[in-house]
Motif scaffolding. Structure first.
Motif, PDB file in Angstrom:
ATOM      1  N   ARG A 299     -37.904  37.077  19.162  1.00  0.00           N
ATOM      2  CA  ARG A 299     -39.068  37.476  19.924  1.00  0.00           C
ATOM      3  C   ARG A 299     -39.349  36.535  21.095  1.00  0.00           C
ATOM      4  NH1 ARG A 299     -44.660  36.198  17.452  1.00  0.00           N
ATOM      5  NH2 ARG A 299     -44.879  35.234  19.497  1.00  0.00           N
ATOM      6  N   LEU A 300     -40.329  36.918  21.878  1.00  0.00           N
ATOM      7  CA  LEU A 300     -40.775  36.122  23.005  1.00  0.00           C
ATOM      8  C   LEU A 300     -41.176  34.728  22.554  1.00  0.00           C
ATOM      9  CD1 LEU A 300     -41.435  36.583  26.087  1.00  0.00           C
ATOM     10  CD2 LEU A 300     -43.810  36.867  25.371  1.00  0.00           C
TER      11      LEU A 300
ATOM     12  N   ARG B  76     -34.236  45.936  20.373  1.00  0.00           N
ATOM     13  CA  ARG B  76     -35.146  46.472  21.385  1.00  0.00           C
ATOM     14  C   ARG B  76     -34.474  46.182  22.719  1.00  0.00           C
ATOM     15  NH1 ARG B  76     -37.741  49.405  18.872  1.00  0.00           N
ATOM     16  NH2 ARG B  76     -36.803  50.652  20.495  1.00  0.00           N
ATOM     17  N   LEU B  77     -34.210  47.201  23.489  1.00  0.00           N
ATOM     18  CA  LEU B  77     -33.440  47.043  24.717  1.00  0.00           C
ATOM     19  C   LEU B  77     -34.300  46.545  25.873  1.00  0.00           C
ATOM     20  CD1 LEU B  77     -30.645  47.417  26.010  1.00  0.00           C
ATOM     21  CD2 LEU B  77     -31.315  49.763  26.568  1.00  0.00           C
ATOM     22  N   LEU B  78     -35.529  47.027  25.956  1.00  0.00           N
ATOM     23  CA  LEU B  78     -36.392  46.676  27.083  1.00  0.00           C
ATOM     24  C   LEU B  78     -37.844  46.874  26.686  1.00  0.00           C
ATOM     25  CD1 LEU B  78     -37.071  49.782  27.912  1.00  0.00           C
ATOM     26  CD2 LEU B  78     -35.050  49.581  29.365  1.00  0.00           C
TER      27      LEU B  78
ATOM     28  N   ARG C 195     -41.412  41.979  24.348  1.00  0.00           N
ATOM     29  CA  ARG C 195     -41.004  41.774  25.734  1.00  0.00           C
ATOM     30  C   ARG C 195     -39.649  41.075  25.788  1.00  0.00           C
ATOM     31  NH1 ARG C 195     -43.680  42.169  30.552  1.00  0.00           N
ATOM     32  NH2 ARG C 195     -45.636  42.634  29.470  1.00  0.00           N
ATOM     33  N   GLN C 196     -39.407  40.153  24.852  1.00  0.00           N
ATOM     34  CA  GLN C 196     -38.056  39.613  24.678  1.00  0.00           C
ATOM     35  C   GLN C 196     -37.598  39.963  23.273  1.00  0.00           C
ATOM     36  OE1 GLN C 196     -36.695  35.444  25.557  1.00  0.00           O
ATOM     37  NE2 GLN C 196     -36.454  35.338  23.342  1.00  0.00           N
ATOM     38  N   ALA C 197     -36.520  40.701  23.172  1.00  0.00           N
ATOM     39  CA  ALA C 197     -35.858  40.917  21.889  1.00  0.00           C
ATOM     40  C   ALA C 197     -34.391  40.599  22.137  1.00  0.00           C
ATOM     41  CB  ALA C 197     -36.042  42.348  21.399  1.00  0.00           C
ATOM     42  N   ALA C 198     -33.999  39.384  21.804  1.00  0.00           N
ATOM     43  CA  ALA C 198     -32.656  38.910  22.124  1.00  0.00           C
ATOM     44  C   ALA C 198     -31.597  39.833  21.540  1.00  0.00           C
ATOM     45  CB  ALA C 198     -32.476  37.489  21.593  1.00  0.00           C
ATOM     46  N   ASP C 199     -30.458  39.898  22.200  1.00  0.00           N
ATOM     47  CA  ASP C 199     -29.380  40.807  21.796  1.00  0.00           C
ATOM     48  C   ASP C 199     -29.033  40.608  20.328  1.00  0.00           C
ATOM     49  OD1 ASP C 199     -27.057  42.676  22.657  1.00  0.00           O
ATOM     50  OD2 ASP C 199     -26.107  41.056  21.531  1.00  0.00           O
TER      51      ASP C 199
END
Length: 318
Positions: free
Chosen positions: A10-11, A39-41, A62-66
Motif C-alpha cells: 500500500r501507499l 490493483r493496477l491504478l 493509490r499505490q498497490a505495488a506490482d
C-alpha cells in the motif's frame, strides 16, 4: 485452520525494505502463507465505486505495488511459507507471459506458489489494459486453459481467439502442479448453483477465495453451506474434492470502540477480529488471509507487523 498474511503493497510502504522484513517476520511468527493482491491504478473519478452502494476507492489503493514483483521478493526472503496471489485479475495480463512468470516464481521458491485468479470488476483497469469488462469471464477461462497447456509437457500447442502456440517449448515449468484458486464474492456467490462463476470454481479450481462478510454463527453457517454446495457441484462433475481448499480473505479494519451488532466481519476491535477468525474456522476454512493493507492508522510497516504477530500469537493460543 492456518493463517496467512497479506504482504504490504500500500501507499507509504518502503518497498526496498518493508516487503522483505514483512515476509521474514511473518514466516518467523508462524504464518503459513504470504499473499499479494492486484490493483493496477487509482482512478480519480472511477466508473464503478470500490464497493456498493457508492464507496470511494480507499486512499491506500493509490499505490498497490506490482504483485508478482512483491511475491518474487518474498520468495527469495523465505524458505517454507506458501506464496499466493489473492487475486490476480486475468484480463489485465497476457496469458502466456503470466503463466511463465508464475512458473518462474515457483522455481525460485522451490514450488511454493498458489495462483489465485479472478475476472476483476474495474472498467478503469480493463480499459487501461486494453480489454473490456464484457470479456472478463472469457479471458479468465482462456487464461486457465493456457496455464494447463504451457505448464504441461513440451512441445506445447494451443489455439484460442487471442493465443496461438504451435509446437513450442515454454519454459521454465513449475516445480509441480501450481494450485489454481478462484476468488470472487462471499457466501452469496455459493448460493447460486447456476452462476458461471460458481460452475467455474466447481469445474476447474483447486479452491475458493471468498470474503467473510457476516460475523458470528450466522456467517459461519452461511459460508459453510456455500462451500458445501460448491464441492457437491465439483463431485457432480466427477472431480475428487478431497484436495480442494477454502481460503477465506479477512480485510481488517480496526475501530477505536467495539463495532455495533450490524458490523461487517473483520471490522471492529482486535477482540472482534479474533472472533471473526474463529468464525472462519467454524465455517470450515482451511486457511485465513489476514489483510492489514487497508488499515489507515498504521504509521509504519513495523507497526502493522507487530499487530500481525499479536494476531498470530492469539490465534495459536486459542
Amino acid at each position: 485452520m492456518k493463517l496467512g498474511l497479506r504482504l504490504p503493497q500500500r501507499l507509504g510502504v518502503d518497498l526496498q525494505r518493508d516487503v522483505v522484513e514483512a515476509a521474514r517476520t511473518a514466516e518467523a511468527a508462524g504464518y503459513a502463507s504470504l499473499w499479494v493482491y492486484e490493483r493496477l491504478l487509482f482512478p480519480e473519478t472511477p466508473v464503478e465505486p470500490y464497493a456498493p452502494p457508492n464507496v470511494p476507492w480507499p486512499e491506500s489503493s493509490r499505490q498497490a505495488a506490482d504483485p508478482l514483483a512483491v511475491l518474487t521478493a518474498a520468495a527469495v526472503a523465505t524458505e517454507k511459507v506458501r506464496l499466493g496471489t489473492s487475486v490476480l485479475v486475468a484480463p489485465l495480463h497476457t496469458p502466456v507471459q503470466l503463466a511463465k512468470a508464475l512458473a518462474t516464481i515457483d522455481q525460485i521458491s522451490g514450488g511454493r506458489v498458489v495462483a489465485g485468479m479472478s475476472t476483476g470488476w474495474s472498467s478503469d483497469e480493463f480499459r487501461a489494459a486494453g480489454t473490456s469488462r464484457a470479456d472478463r469471464g472469457r479471458f479468465l477461462d482462456e487464461t486457465l486453459d493456457v496455464f494447463a497447456a504451457v505448464w504441461g509437457a513440451d512441445p506445447v500447442s494451443f489455439r484460442s481467439a487471442r493465443v496461438v502456440i504451435d509446437k513450442a517449448s515454454v519454459l521454465p515449468k513449475p516445480v509441480s502442479k501450481i494450485p489454481v484458486m478462484l476468488g470472487g464474492g462471499g457466501a452469496n456467490l455459493g448460493r447460486s448453483t447456476s452462476s458461471r462463476a460458481v460452475r467455474r470454481i466447481a469445474q476447474r479450481a483447486d479452491g475458493w477465495l471468498p470474503l467473510l462478510s457476516t460475523p458470528g454463527p450466522a456467517g459461519a453457517a452461511e459460508l459453510r453451506a456455500s462451500w458445501d454446495r460448491i464441492r457437491d457441484m465439483a463431485a457432480g462433475y466427477g472431480r475428487d474434492t478431497s484436495g480442494m481448499e477454502m481460503v477465506v480473505v479477512g480485510n481488517v479494519t480496526f475501530t477505536d470502540r467495539p463495532a455495533g451488532a450490524d458490523r461487517s466481519a473483520f471490522v471492529g476491535t482486535l477482540d472482534q477480529v479474533m472472533d471473526d477468525i474463529h468464525t472462519a474456522a467454524d465455517a470450515g476454512a482451511d486457511e485465513l488471509i489476514v489483510d492489514l493493507n487497508l488499515q489507515d492508522w498504521f504509521t509504519s510497516t513495523r507497526q502493522m507487523l507487530e499487530t500481525a504477530v499479536e494476531i498470530r500469537e492469539r490465534a495459536a493460543a486459542s
